[in-house]
Design an enzyme around this catalytic site. Structure first.
Site, PDB file in Angstrom:
ATOM      1  N   GLN A 252       1.200  -1.588   0.175  1.00 32.89           N
ATOM      2  CA  GLN A 252       0.233   0.333   0.094  1.00 32.89           C
ATOM      3  C   GLN A 252       0.567   1.382   0.374  1.00 32.89           C
ATOM      4  OE1 GLN A 252      -2.978   0.902   0.020  1.00 32.89           O
ATOM      5  NE2 GLN A 252      -3.968  -1.175   0.752  1.00 32.89           N
ATOM      6  N   GLU A 302      -4.198 -16.822  -3.290  1.00 34.94           N
ATOM      7  CA  GLU A 302      -3.446 -15.361  -4.568  1.00 34.94           C
ATOM      8  C   GLU A 302      -3.121 -16.098  -5.413  1.00 34.94           C
ATOM      9  OE1 GLU A 302      -2.306 -12.951  -6.599  1.00 34.94           O
ATOM     10  OE2 GLU A 302      -3.474 -12.149  -4.765  1.00 34.94           O
ATOM     11  N   ASP A 350      -9.536  -8.930  -0.427  1.00 33.73           N
ATOM     12  CA  ASP A 350      -9.764  -7.613  -0.444  1.00 33.73           C
ATOM     13  C   ASP A 350      -9.299  -7.876  -1.795  1.00 33.73           C
ATOM     14  OD1 ASP A 350      -8.699  -4.844  -0.586  1.00 33.73           O
ATOM     15  OD2 ASP A 350      -6.875  -5.313   0.286  1.00 33.73           O
ATOM     16  N   CYS A 377     -11.830  -0.358  -2.220  1.00 30.71           N
ATOM     17  CA  CYS A 377     -11.429   0.214  -3.270  1.00 30.71           C
ATOM     18  C   CYS A 377     -12.340   1.116  -4.174  1.00 30.71           C
ATOM     19  CB  CYS A 377     -10.224   0.498  -3.858  1.00 30.71           C
ATOM     20  SG  CYS A 377     -10.056  -0.504  -5.400  1.00 30.71           S
TER      21      CYS A 377
END
Length: 419
Positions: A252, A302, A350, A377
């Site tokens: 981030q 992932e 996320d 987001c």
């Protein structure tokens, strides 16, 4: 102003994650809190009209927060009343990852900056009010060294020239600095002397990497890398843990607000130390590693191979043994768990800016974790996903917006759901 490109950066949690991450990261500039000068002053940002990345540069920070809170509240009205938006104490110079595109002006002088909005014309920039000051200084120094080393910037139209981009990443807590030189072909003349010259100006640089991008593409980073100074990565500290950041790692860009974001996610997860938790779209494992201190078992899933490699390294670096990472599609992984009769107590998700897929949400509903913590987001895709989850038996309990990217219209949010 932020140096913005029109490509999908490969430095994220795979292309899916970086698509969502890069857009807000590169759309912020300006500065000023409510009591300071208004951010639209030409003295503060002389190129804001050309860059176009700062939608709200002419608004005071307090006004920005009010508008974001209002927008988020309207979107979430059908589900729950949001908690007060979480602001930044100081919205200036928060970006610890800075990217510059290089080119030449009409007189063949080297320039660096950002692409003008909706074009590939470079807007020359020396400093930006939301970017790390030292990173901006390093980029200017690199530009100043090019002529003496007979290095020409890359020309998109002709395909000639060497230096395409420069990426600088700064560890917020550690101060470590990585410089990535993105070249159009693999031979850099006098590269060791170039390193010495740059280190003489900026001895605080801890590593330098050459990345080769010799393809006709809008992507910033290529597949090949060569470390020319230092370890080839830096480390930073977040939420009491140490994380390795390599050129392509997702990390981030606003670590101050990231700590607040993840703290809120952990609050919503209500972990007691007995839960099995999945961190879906886990990237380099940041959220899952933080959750590991309060859970029995963590599964990080992932699709991007590089991200999973970094996640495993980060777990070892922090001596965490109750987390395991899988290079898999998260939806397929959930379905296999459901078929095997496995249980899942908490799902942390996320997803990219485009939101999650209906297949993933269906898989999540099938395995039926007691709680879901959704970090978003993009509130618009968040609401679309919530609509599906509510139909499948979930209820929104709490939600909050976090201002990760001041002077933009971007909103980060955390939502807690339960069966």
């Amino acid at each position: 102003m932020p140096r913005r490109t029109t490509e999908r950066d490969t430095s994220g949690r795979g292309e899916r994650k970086s698509e969502r991450a890069e857009k807000p990261e590169r759309k912020a500039s300006g500065g000023g809190r409510p009591e300071q000068k208004r951010a639209g002053s030409p003295k503060l940002c002389p190129v804001s009209s050309k860059c176009g990345g700062c939608q709200w540069i002419n608004r005071g920070y307090g006004e920005q927060l009010e508008m974001k809170a209002m927008r988020f509240r309207k979107l979430m009205e059908p589900y729950c009343r949001p908690e007060p938006i979480i602001p930044m104490e100081d919205p200036n110079h928060y970006r610890n990852k800075v990217h510059a595109v290089f080119g030449e002006d009409a007189r063949h002088n080297a320039i660096s900056g950002t692409y003008e909005e909706k074009s590939h014309r470079i807007v020359p920039i020396d400093r930006c009010l939301i970017e790390n000051r030292k990173a901006d200084e390093i980029i200017v120094s690199i530009r100043g060294l090019l002529k003496s080393f007979k290095i020409r910037p890359y020309d998109e139209d002709t395909g000639r020239g060497l230096l395409r981009h420069v990426l600088v990443r700064v560890g917020h807590a550690t101060g470590q600095i990585m410089v990535v030189l993105v070249l159009g072909y693999p031979v850099m003349p006098s590269k060791h002397n170039f390193v010495k010259a740059l280190l003489k100006i900026h001895p605080e640089i801890t590593t330098m990497v050459v990345n080769i991008n010799d393809k006709d593409t809008s992507m910033v980073l290529g597949d090949r890398e060569q470390v020319i100074y230092g370890k080839g990565y830096i480390e930073d500290e977040l939420a009491g843990m140490t994380f390795r950041i390599s050129p392509k790692s997702f990390y981030q860009v606003n670590p101050v607000q990231t700590e607040k974001l993840y703290a809120k996610a952990m609050e919503y997860a209500r972990l007691t130390g007995e839960e099995t938790v999945m961190d879906a779209y886990c990237g380099t494992g940041t959220i899952g590693l933080i959750a590991s201190r309060q859970a029995k078992k963590i599964l990080g899933v992932e699709l991007n191979r590089d991200a999973v490699r970094d996640a495993i390294s980060n777990a070892r670096r922090n001596n965490i043994s109750n987390i395991r990472f899988y290079q898999r599609d998260a939806g397929e992984f959930l379905l296999e768990m459901a078929d095997a009769g496995a249980g899942l107590d908490v799902l942390l998700m996320d997803p990219p800016r485009s939101g999650s897929s209906e297949a993933f949400l269906g898989a999540a509903a099938r395995i039926r974790p007691g709680r879901i913590v959704y970090i978003s987001c993009n509130p618009d895709t968040l609401v679309a996903d919530l609509r599906i989850l509510v139909k499948k038996g979930y209820k929104v309990e709490k939600c909050v917006a976090v201002d990760m990217f001041p002077y933009t219209d971007a909103i980060e949010a955390v939502v807690a759901l339960s069966l």
